[in-house]
Structures are given as structure tokens and as C-alpha cells.
Design a protein around this motif. Sequence first.
Motif, mmCIF file in Angstrom:
data_model
loop_
_atom_site.group_PDB
_atom_site.id
_atom_site.type_symbol
_atom_site.label_atom_id
_atom_site.label_comp_id
_atom_site.label_asym_id
_atom_site.label_seq_id
_atom_site.Cartn_x
_atom_site.Cartn_y
_atom_site.Cartn_z
ATOM 1 N N LEU A 6 0.829 -1.200 0.000
ATOM 2 C CA LEU A 6 0.000 0.000 0.000
ATOM 3 C C LEU A 6 0.871 1.261 0.000
ATOM 4 C CD1 LEU A 6 -3.311 0.633 1.397
ATOM 5 C CD2 LEU A 6 -1.561 2.038 2.453
ATOM 6 N N VAL A 7 1.919 1.263 0.839
ATOM 7 C CA VAL A 7 2.815 2.427 0.930
ATOM 8 C C VAL A 7 3.552 2.631 -0.399
ATOM 9 C CG1 VAL A 7 4.893 3.320 2.060
ATOM 10 C CG2 VAL A 7 3.039 2.370 3.432
ATOM 11 N N TYR A 8 4.040 1.545 -1.002
ATOM 12 C CA TYR A 8 4.714 1.662 -2.305
ATOM 13 C C TYR A 8 3.769 2.230 -3.356
ATOM 14 C CZ TYR A 8 9.409 -0.190 -1.787
ATOM 15 O OH TYR A 8 10.744 -0.333 -1.472
ATOM 16 N N ALA A 9 2.523 1.771 -3.367
ATOM 17 C CA ALA A 9 1.557 2.279 -4.341
ATOM 18 C C ALA A 9 1.239 3.749 -4.067
ATOM 19 C CB ALA A 9 0.285 1.441 -4.301
ATOM 20 N N ARG A 10 0.986 4.093 -2.814
ATOM 21 C CA ARG A 10 0.652 5.475 -2.465
ATOM 22 C C ARG A 10 1.796 6.428 -2.787
ATOM 23 N NH1 ARG A 10 0.931 6.293 3.458
ATOM 24 N NH2 ARG A 10 3.094 6.630 2.884
ATOM 25 N N ASP A 11 3.029 6.006 -2.472
ATOM 26 C CA ASP A 11 4.196 6.867 -2.686
ATOM 27 C C ASP A 11 4.751 6.739 -4.105
ATOM 28 O OD1 ASP A 11 3.791 7.514 -0.055
ATOM 29 O OD2 ASP A 11 5.624 6.573 0.692
ATOM 30 N N ARG A 12 4.091 5.944 -4.924
ATOM 31 C CA ARG A 12 4.428 5.766 -6.333
ATOM 32 C C ARG A 12 5.844 5.237 -6.529
ATOM 33 N NH1 ARG A 12 2.043 10.769 -9.509
ATOM 34 N NH2 ARG A 12 2.339 9.310 -11.216
ATOM 35 N N GLY A 13 6.335 4.484 -5.530
ATOM 36 C CA GLY A 13 7.634 3.840 -5.636
ATOM 37 C C GLY A 13 8.817 4.773 -5.641
ATOM 38 N N VAL A 14 8.654 5.965 -5.036
ATOM 39 C CA VAL A 14 9.755 6.930 -4.972
ATOM 40 C C VAL A 14 9.888 7.494 -3.560
ATOM 41 C CG1 VAL A 14 9.584 7.587 -7.412
ATOM 42 C CG2 VAL A 14 8.341 8.903 -5.699
ATOM 43 N N CYS A 15 11.054 8.035 -3.268
ATOM 44 C CA CYS A 15 11.317 8.677 -1.979
ATOM 45 C C CYS A 15 10.358 9.840 -1.775
ATOM 46 C CB CYS A 15 12.770 9.172 -1.949
ATOM 47 S SG CYS A 15 13.222 10.060 -0.436
ATOM 48 N N ARG A 16 9.795 9.941 -0.560
ATOM 49 C CA ARG A 16 8.837 11.002 -0.250
ATOM 50 C C ARG A 16 9.468 12.340 0.103
ATOM 51 N NH1 ARG A 16 3.460 9.905 1.048
ATOM 52 N NH2 ARG A 16 3.328 12.154 1.282
ATOM 53 N N ALA A 17 10.779 12.400 0.303
ATOM 54 C CA ALA A 17 11.399 13.690 0.625
ATOM 55 C C ALA A 17 11.154 14.650 -0.528
ATOM 56 C CB ALA A 17 12.885 13.518 0.872
ATOM 57 N N PRO A 18 10.645 15.849 -0.226
ATOM 58 C CA PRO A 18 10.347 16.807 -1.285
ATOM 59 C C PRO A 18 11.556 17.073 -2.184
ATOM 60 C CG PRO A 18 9.421 17.549 0.781
ATOM 61 C CD PRO A 18 10.297 16.362 1.092
ATOM 62 N N GLY A 19 11.319 16.957 -3.482
ATOM 63 C CA GLY A 19 12.365 17.228 -4.460
ATOM 64 C C GLY A 19 13.270 16.056 -4.765
#
Length: 103
Positions: A6-19
Motif C-alpha cells: 500500500l505504501v509503495y503504491a501510495r508513494d508511487r515507488g519513490v522517496c517522499r522527501a520533497p524534491g
Amino acid sequence: PRVRALVYARDRGVCRAPGCGAAGFLHTRHEGDGGWRETGHDADKVCLLCFGHHRQRHKGLLTIEPLGGGQFRFLRSDGRELVAGPGADGTTTTTPHVGAAGS
């Protein structure tokens, strides 16, 4: 495993740190007092971080505050918010993530 998916799907498989947006060597990070032992596997308190941002978090150079609804605020060690994009001046604002529920 379901929370991780669920977290991978929500975060679209990328680091959540802005930028950041790094897509490799990702870690799931449980945010809140006591880490995963206290937060459990609440997806609203788990985000993806690349190796570099995960390391900064453990060194105390980055603080991550869960805001609920899969949203997080990232703060530098000096208390300024880490924001992305033109005009980012370090003021405190939330940083919604594209693709998160409700955005």
C-alpha cells in the motif's frame, strides 16, 4: 506485506522527501514516537525514503512528521521545512504528494 504494498503504491515507488524522487534502494520508515514498535503498521505513519534521506533521518539531520492521510512534513535540523520547487523559501507549509488519497 500488505502495508508495504500500500505504501509503495501510495508513494508511487519513490522517496517522499520533497524534491528527491529517487526510485532505488528505498526503505520503509515508520514515523512517530517509538518507531514501528509504537506506530505499528499504520500506513499513515509509514513512508518511503531513499538511502540518503533515511540516513539523514537517523543522524538527526531530518525530522519527518506524519500529518495524517498519508501526508508528511519534512523538517531540516534547523527547523525549516524541506520543500521542493521554485520559490521554496523554507517557510512552514505542508507538502502534499501527488497521487495521495484526497489530492
